[in-house]
Structure formats: structure tokens, C-alpha cells
Motif scaffolding. Structure first.
Motif, PDB file in Angstrom:
ATOM      1  N   THR A  63      -0.029 -32.503  23.331  1.00 21.45           N
ATOM      2  CA  THR A  63       0.709 -31.467  24.008  1.00 21.45           C
ATOM      3  C   THR A  63       0.511 -30.459  24.202  1.00 21.45           C
ATOM      4  O   THR A  63      -0.067 -29.741  22.856  1.00 21.45           O
ATOM      5  CB  THR A  63       2.429 -31.269  23.002  1.00 21.45           C
ATOM      6  N   VAL A  64      -0.154 -29.228  24.944  1.00 22.86           N
ATOM      7  CA  VAL A  64      -0.674 -28.105  25.578  1.00 22.86           C
ATOM      8  C   VAL A  64       0.376 -27.524  25.993  1.00 22.86           C
ATOM      9  O   VAL A  64       0.981 -28.215  27.008  1.00 22.86           O
ATOM     10  CB  VAL A  64      -1.810 -27.923  25.786  1.00 22.86           C
ATOM     11  N   PRO A  65       0.653 -26.000  26.223  1.00 22.46           N
ATOM     12  CA  PRO A  65       1.386 -25.048  27.438  1.00 22.46           C
ATOM     13  C   PRO A  65       0.959 -25.859  28.594  1.00 22.46           C
ATOM     14  O   PRO A  65      -0.276 -26.264  28.780  1.00 22.46           O
ATOM     15  CB  PRO A  65       0.494 -23.682  26.799  1.00 22.46           C
ATOM     16  N   GLN A  66       1.763 -25.245  29.308  1.00 23.75           N
ATOM     17  CA  GLN A  66       1.446 -25.707  31.162  1.00 23.75           C
ATOM     18  C   GLN A  66      -0.032 -25.264  31.417  1.00 23.75           C
ATOM     19  O   GLN A  66      -0.222 -26.251  32.553  1.00 23.75           O
ATOM     20  CB  GLN A  66       2.698 -25.561  31.959  1.00 23.75           C
ATOM     21  N   ASN A  67      -0.125 -23.825  31.406  1.00 26.34           N
ATOM     22  CA  ASN A  67      -1.098 -23.534  32.445  1.00 26.34           C
ATOM     23  C   ASN A  67      -2.428 -23.807  31.488  1.00 26.34           C
ATOM     24  O   ASN A  67      -3.352 -22.990  31.824  1.00 26.34           O
ATOM     25  CB  ASN A  67      -1.108 -21.660  32.778  1.00 26.34           C
ATOM     26  N   GLY A  68      -2.351 -24.469  29.983  1.00 26.06           N
ATOM     27  CA  GLY A  68      -3.384 -24.517  29.225  1.00 26.06           C
ATOM     28  C   GLY A  68      -4.128 -24.246  28.305  1.00 26.06           C
ATOM     29  O   GLY A  68      -2.845 -23.085  27.888  1.00 26.06           O
ATOM     30  N   LEU A  69      -4.816 -24.599  27.807  1.00 21.88           N
ATOM     31  CA  LEU A  69      -5.083 -24.000  25.930  1.00 21.88           C
ATOM     32  C   LEU A  69      -6.441 -23.695  26.202  1.00 21.88           C
ATOM     33  O   LEU A  69      -7.080 -24.895  26.415  1.00 21.88           O
ATOM     34  CB  LEU A  69      -4.389 -24.815  25.070  1.00 21.88           C
ATOM     35  N   PHE A  70      -6.805 -22.591  25.793  1.00 23.54           N
ATOM     36  CA  PHE A  70      -7.928 -22.055  25.358  1.00 23.54           C
ATOM     37  C   PHE A  70      -8.310 -22.002  24.140  1.00 23.54           C
ATOM     38  O   PHE A  70      -7.428 -22.531  23.444  1.00 23.54           O
ATOM     39  CB  PHE A  70      -8.131 -20.568  26.021  1.00 23.54           C
ATOM     40  N   SER A  71     -10.206 -22.210  23.622  1.00 24.38           N
ATOM     41  CA  SER A  71     -10.350 -21.711  22.451  1.00 24.38           C
ATOM     42  C   SER A  71     -11.016 -21.572  22.505  1.00 24.38           C
ATOM     43  O   SER A  71     -12.314 -21.969  22.609  1.00 24.38           O
ATOM     44  CB  SER A  71     -10.127 -23.334  21.548  1.00 24.38           C
ATOM     45  N   ALA A  72     -10.984 -20.883  20.959  1.00 21.81           N
ATOM     46  CA  ALA A  72     -13.750 -20.569  21.065  1.00 21.81           C
ATOM     47  C   ALA A  72     -13.154 -20.434  19.455  1.00 21.81           C
ATOM     48  O   ALA A  72     -12.363 -20.406  18.371  1.00 21.81           O
ATOM     49  CB  ALA A  72     -13.367 -19.221  21.416  1.00 21.81           C
ATOM     50  N   GLY A  73     -14.628 -20.827  18.868  1.00 19.04           N
ATOM     51  CA  GLY A  73     -14.947 -21.210  17.887  1.00 19.04           C
ATOM     52  C   GLY A  73     -16.404 -21.904  17.532  1.00 19.04           C
ATOM     53  O   GLY A  73     -17.285 -21.613  18.378  1.00 19.04           O
ATOM     54  N   VAL A  74     -16.554 -21.900  16.400  1.00 21.12           N
ATOM     55  CA  VAL A  74     -18.216 -22.311  15.529  1.00 21.12           C
ATOM     56  C   VAL A  74     -17.216 -23.504  14.773  1.00 21.12           C
ATOM     57  O   VAL A  74     -16.849 -24.214  14.299  1.00 21.12           O
ATOM     58  CB  VAL A  74     -18.154 -20.926  15.081  1.00 21.12           C
ATOM     59  N   SER A  75     -19.233 -24.568  15.091  1.00 20.30           N
ATOM     60  CA  SER A  75     -19.427 -25.306  14.387  1.00 20.30           C
ATOM     61  C   SER A  75     -20.145 -25.465  13.298  1.00 20.30           C
ATOM     62  O   SER A  75     -21.305 -24.923  14.221  1.00 20.30           O
ATOM     63  CB  SER A  75     -19.601 -26.762  14.821  1.00 20.30           C
ATOM     64  N   VAL A  76     -20.502 -25.157  12.073  1.00 16.23           N
ATOM     65  CA  VAL A  76     -21.459 -25.015  10.905  1.00 16.23           C
ATOM     66  C   VAL A  76     -21.669 -26.486   9.920  1.00 16.23           C
ATOM     67  O   VAL A  76     -20.796 -26.496   9.471  1.00 16.23           O
ATOM     68  CB  VAL A  76     -20.916 -24.532  10.019  1.00 16.23           C
ATOM     69  N   ASP A  77     -23.408 -26.730   9.837  1.00 19.07           N
ATOM     70  CA  ASP A  77     -23.984 -27.777   8.663  1.00 19.07           C
ATOM     71  C   ASP A  77     -24.113 -26.994   7.617  1.00 19.07           C
ATOM     72  O   ASP A  77     -24.990 -26.272   8.076  1.00 19.07           O
ATOM     73  CB  ASP A  77     -24.622 -28.725   9.688  1.00 19.07           C
ATOM     74  N   VAL A  78     -23.332 -26.924   6.965  1.00 17.96           N
ATOM     75  CA  VAL A  78     -23.569 -27.019   5.524  1.00 17.96           C
ATOM     76  C   VAL A  78     -24.319 -27.444   4.701  1.00 17.96           C
ATOM     77  O   VAL A  78     -24.357 -27.074   3.285  1.00 17.96           O
ATOM     78  CB  VAL A  78     -22.322 -26.409   5.022  1.00 17.96           C
ATOM     79  N   GLY A  79     -24.272 -28.988   5.300  1.00 19.29           N
ATOM     80  CA  GLY A  79     -24.776 -29.128   4.145  1.00 19.29           C
ATOM     81  C   GLY A  79     -26.239 -30.561   4.663  1.00 19.29           C
ATOM     82  O   GLY A  79     -27.446 -28.910   4.530  1.00 19.29           O
ATOM     83  N   GLN A  80     -26.303 -31.241   4.882  1.00 13.66           N
ATOM     84  CA  GLN A  80     -28.016 -32.154   5.360  1.00 13.66           C
ATOM     85  C   GLN A  80     -28.716 -30.720   6.669  1.00 13.66           C
ATOM     86  O   GLN A  80     -30.021 -30.454   7.004  1.00 13.66           O
ATOM     87  CB  GLN A  80     -28.295 -33.465   6.128  1.00 13.66           C
ATOM     88  N   GLY A  81     -27.512 -29.973   7.681  1.00 10.24           N
ATOM     89  CA  GLY A  81     -28.578 -29.518   8.979  1.00 10.24           C
ATOM     90  C   GLY A  81     -28.755 -27.861   8.789  1.00 10.24           C
ATOM     91  O   GLY A  81     -28.761 -26.955  10.243  1.00 10.24           O
ATOM     92  N   MET A  82     -28.045 -27.507   7.693  1.00 13.78           N
ATOM     93  CA  MET A  82     -28.035 -26.245   7.983  1.00 13.78           C
ATOM     94  C   MET A  82     -29.613 -25.793   7.649  1.00 13.78           C
ATOM     95  O   MET A  82     -29.742 -24.557   8.511  1.00 13.78           O
ATOM     96  CB  MET A  82     -27.298 -25.602   6.488  1.00 13.78           C
ATOM     97  N   PHE A  83     -30.561 -26.014   6.488  1.00 11.59           N
ATOM     98  CA  PHE A  83     -31.599 -25.390   6.711  1.00 11.59           C
ATOM     99  C   PHE A  83     -32.896 -26.029   7.561  1.00 11.59           C
ATOM    100  O   PHE A  83     -33.660 -25.941   8.390  1.00 11.59           O
ATOM    101  CB  PHE A  83     -32.319 -25.403   5.136  1.00 11.59           C
ATOM    102  N   ILE A  84     -32.445 -27.575   8.248  1.00  9.96           N
ATOM    103  CA  ILE A  84     -33.471 -28.228   8.911  1.00  9.96           C
ATOM    104  C   ILE A  84     -32.372 -29.282   9.986  1.00  9.96           C
ATOM    105  O   ILE A  84     -31.556 -29.869   8.841  1.00  9.96           O
ATOM    106  CB  ILE A  84     -34.695 -28.401   7.738  1.00  9.96           C
ATOM    107  N   ASN A  85     -33.311 -29.456  10.377  1.00  5.57           N
ATOM    108  CA  ASN A  85     -32.721 -30.848  11.283  1.00  5.57           C
ATOM    109  C   ASN A  85     -33.292 -31.267  12.614  1.00  5.57           C
ATOM    110  O   ASN A  85     -34.171 -30.747  12.570  1.00  5.57           O
ATOM    111  CB  ASN A  85     -30.371 -29.845  11.999  1.00  5.57           C
ATOM    112  N   GLN A  86     -32.301 -32.102  12.800  1.00  4.92           N
ATOM    113  CA  GLN A  86     -33.332 -32.917  13.984  1.00  4.92           C
ATOM    114  C   GLN A  86     -34.264 -31.888  14.591  1.00  4.92           C
ATOM    115  O   GLN A  86     -35.254 -31.799  15.734  1.00  4.92           O
ATOM    116  CB  GLN A  86     -33.100 -33.995  14.626  1.00  4.92           C
TER     117      GLN A  86
END
Length: 467
Positions: free
Chosen positions: A116-139
Motif C-alpha cells: 500500500t502506497v499513496p494514491q500518487n505513488g511513492l518515491f524513494s532514494a537510497g543506497v545499498s552497501v556491501d560491508v562484508g565480501q563485496g566492499m573492497f573487491i567483488n566480481q
């Protein structure tokens, strides 16, 4: 670079499609320039670098921004069960950080309450952070680093391929020159034997010498003629072998005509054509040798892979935070009470798979390091051996030249003695045979000398400059 003239172009077996004219002398410099520019292997070497650039472009694609749209709707018997729209814009960054912007608009009678969101929709902005395996090197990071290494490695491998085809082409030219010189030697002695036969035949007719001497003179002419014919057959074979390296634009193979000859005074020009440095320390590998550069870059790629595998010993921890708002303009005023956040955690208890892969990666690096040390030592010894060969053949060339001069003097003296009636045709033939052997030996030593220079060129990993 001069144009090659009088080239007979053979395409599709026996179809004569084109013909260009070659100069009478095909110089070594001109020949190698054509090989480097048009030979299929040399052109394939250029493709390796293009392929590496394409792989690098593909690896960089892992950091391209991405738009995702998920739309799902269900309507049954004039009833709107749900109408769900979820669109996301993601920007991957280097250190395991992903920026996201999202718009959600959901409605329907049987809509899941959490959607359920407001009738005109819901906006979001954010960030996803790997603090384990993918922080210093990832694929993504490992793929990009490996692609950059592979691009540099492809440059070294391209140089090795070009060096190898030019070395093989040079050997073919030297063999062509050797057989051509043999033919010239036999032609000259056949002419001498013919003149001697005609003189002896005339003297026999005048009764000054026994007629049997003409038989021995005729046998000498026949032997020289047989030697010359065999040399001509060998020259045809070497000419065809040389033609394997001659190509023109549009992958058009060419075949030399019989009137094309090699460069005679080639020895003083070989170092310049092959771009061999004037000063080289015996046994010392030049800086940036393509063979060692390729191996070293391969080690770097293995090290990147080892770091990626070692990073998998860490737990997978992903933190995510998104600021929520009904209006996009509200992003300018941050309200901490409107948000969506989460954390995911994953960690295998025994790490047997990860530890096993790490051991294998370490073993591969050790194997590559041992191979590098072996190849480096082999190159040092090959370069040292090439220098020793060059010194020996330089000395042998002087001795062979002196032997030819001495045998020529002895043959000339024997011919003068015969003109005074103090020698015989048998002794002259014997002296001439020794002179022929000396000339052939001199030609063979020259060929080995040129081989040694080509071997030094190959072991140094040199790429001649194109003119």
C-alpha cells in the motif's frame, strides 16, 4: 617502402586474378615489411588486441547505470485485483556501493497490505552497501581489473606472434638465398667446365693430347650440369616456401616469378632490418620483453582472482537505506522518520569450499611463478647461446673466405702448369672440386650466421619498425 613488381597472384587454385610487377631483386627489408603488414598471422595478432579491448568494454559494462521496470496487473470479472508498478534506477559504484532511486504505484482490491502506497505513488532514494565480501573487491571489480590486465597482456602476445612470424619468414628468406647462391656457384663452375672441355676437345683434334682426356672433361661437365639442375629444383621449392609469407591487401596470396632474386649483400644489413640493438649484454634479457611481460601480467591476473577468492572467507553483509517521500521535491528536505532500511547476512559455517578454492588459487600462483623463473632462465641462456653462435660464425666466415681464396689460387696455379704441360686434367678437376666444396661451405656458414642473427632477434622478442 617500394612496391614489389612482377608478382604473379594466384587465387582460388589456378585462377589468375591479378598481376603486379616486382623488381628483379626482392630486398630483405622490403620482404619483411610486406610480411608484417599483410601476412594473415600478423593481422590475427592485431585482432587479439581488438578482442581484448572488447572484453574491457564488456567488463566496464558491469558499472553501467540500469533502469528496471516491473509492472503486474490482474483483473477478473470487472474486478481489479491489483495493479502494481515498480520502477528502479540503479548506479553501481566501485567499492560495493550501489545508489538507487525508485518509484512505486500500487492499487487494487486484493493488494497485499505491505504494498500500500499513496494514491500518487511513492518515491524513494537510497543506497545499498556491501560491508562484508563485496566492499573492497567483488566480481565486477575483479572482472574490470582482469580485463585491463588482459588488454596489456594481449599487446605482449601480439608482439610475440608478430616476432614469431617474422622470424619464420626470415628463415625462409635465408634458405632461399642459400639455394640461390648454390645455383650461382654451380652455374659458374659449369661454364668453366664447358670452356675447359671445348679447349681440350680442340687440342685432341689437333693431336696435342690423347682423345681420352675429352671423356674426363665431358664427365666433369655432366657432373656440374647435374649439380646445377638439383640446385634449380631446390630453388623452386624454396621460392614456393617463401611465397607462403607473401600476401597483398584483401588476403590475396602471391607467388614469386622465377626471375626474382634475393638480395646478395645481406649480412651487413640484417641487424638494421631486424632492429637488433647495437649494444646488447650477452645473457641479459631486455626490459619489457614481451614473453616475460605476458607471464608477469598473467601472474597479476591470478593475484586478482586470489584476492577475490580470499574475500569470500568474509561474511556477506548488505546494508540498505532508502528515504521515502510522496513528492520528488521533498528529497531536498531529508526527513528521517520516512525511510525503508534492511540488512542481509550470510556466512557458511565451515568454509570448506572457500578454503579449498583459496588453496587452489595459491597453488596456481606458485605454479605460474615457477614457470616465470624457468622461462626467464631459458631466455637468458638462449640469448647467451645466440651471442656465442654469432661470435663463432663471424670467425668461421673469415676462415671460409680465406679458404676460398687459397683454393682459387691453387686452381689457377694448376691451370697455368697445365698450359705448360706440367699438370693434368685430373689434378685440375681435383683442385676445382675442393674449390666448389669451399664455396659451398662458405655459403653454408653464411646461412648459419644469418640463422643465428634471426635466433637472437627471436629470443630478444624484437618487433622491427614498419617503413
Amino acid at each position: 617502402m617500394k612496391h614489389i613488381l612482377v608478382i604473379l597472384v594466384l587465387l582460388y587454385g589456378n585462377a589468375l586474378l591479378a598481376q603486379e610487377r616486382l623488381p628483379e631483386v626482392l630486398t630483405f627489408k622490403e620482404y619483411l615489411a610486406y610480411v608484417k603488414q599483410f601476412h594473415p598471422v600478423a593481422r590475427q595478432a592485431g585482432l587479439k588486441l581488438s578482442m581484448a579491448e572488447a572484453q574491457l568494454l564488456r567488463a566496464r559494462g558491469g558499472f553501467d547505470p540500469k533502469i528496471e521496470v516491473d509492472y503486474d496487473r490482474k483483473e477478473f470479472k470487472n474486478t481489479e485485483y491489483y495493479d502494481i508498478l515498480n520502477s528502479t534506477f540503479k548506479i553501481p559504484t566501485w567499492y560495493g556501493i550501489e545508489l538507487k532511486a525508485n518509484f512505486e504505484q500500487n492499487q487494487g482490491i486484493f493488494l497485499n497490505p505491505e504494498r500500500t502506497v499513496p494514491q500518487n505513488g511513492l518515491f524513494s532514494a537510497g543506497v545499498s552497501v556491501d560491508v562484508g565480501q563485496g566492499m573492497f573487491i567483488n566480481q565486477r571489480m575483479a572482472s574490470l581489473r582482469s580485463a585491463k590486465i588482459y588488454r596489456d597482456q594481449s599487446v605482449a602476445e601480439r608482439d610475440l606472434m608478430v616476432n614469431e612470424v617474422l622470424y619464420t619468414a626470415a628463415i625462409a628468406y635465408f634458405d632461399w638465398l642459400r639455394v640461390y647462391n648454390e645455383m650461382i656457384i654451380y652455374e659458374g663452375f659449369l661454364e668453366n667446365a664447358g670452356e675447359r672441355f671445348r679447349g681440350i676437345e680442340q687440342n685432341a683434334l689437333l693431336g696435342e693430347i690423347p682423345a681420352i682426356d675429352t671423356v674426363e672433361a665431358r664427365i666433369s661437365v655432366q657432373n656440374r650440369r647435374l649439380d646445377l639442375e638439383q640446385a634449380r629444383v631446390n630453388l623452386v621449392k624454396e621460392r614456393l616456401d617463401l611465397s607462403n609469407f607473401l600476401w597483398l591487401e584483401n588476403n590475396t596470396p602471391v607467388e614469386l616469378q622465377p626471375n626474382i632474386i634475393p638480395e646478395a649483400e645481406i649480412l651487413p644489413k640484417v641487424d638494421e632490418v631486424l632492429n637488433i640493438p647495437a649494444v646488447i649484454l650477452p645473457g641479459v634479457i631486455p626490459e619489457n620483453h614481451p614473453r616475460l611481460m605476458s607471464l608477469e601480467l598473467g601472474l597479476r591476473a591470478l593475484e586478482v582472482n586470489r584476492r577475490l577468492i580470499a574475500n569470500r572467507l568474509l561474511p556477506e553483509i548488505n546494508l540498505e537505506y532508502n528515504f521515502l517521500t510522496q513528492e520528488p521535491d521533498e528529497f531536498q528536505s531529508f526527513h528521517r522518520e520516512n525511510y525503508k532500511a534492511g540488512v542481509t547476512f550470510s556466512f557458511p559455517l565451515f568454509l570448506r569450499k572457500e578454503r579449498g578454492e583459496l588453496k587452489l588459487a595459491n597453488f596456481r600462483i606458485q605454479d605460474a611463478e615457477l614457470d616465470f623463473e624457468l622461462k626467464e632462465r631459458q631466455l637468458e641462456n638462449r640469448i647467451l647461446a645466440a651471442f656465442q653462435e654469432l661470435q663463432s660464425y663471424s670467425f668461421q666466415t673469415q676462415i671460409a673466405e680465406e679458404m676460398v681464396e687459397n683454393y682459387s689460387l691453387m686452381l689457377g696455379a694448376e691451370e697455368r702448369k697445365m698450359s705448360f704441360g706440367e699438370s693434368s686434367l685430373f689434378l685440375i678437376n681435383t683442385r676445382e672440386i675442393h674449390l666448389i666444396e669451399a664455396r659451398l661451405k662458405q655459403n653454408e656458414i653464411l646461412n648459419k650466421f644469418l640463422y643465428a642473427k634471426a635466433g637472437l632477434f627471436r629470443n630478444l622478442g624484437i618487433i622491427p619498425d614498419a617503413d
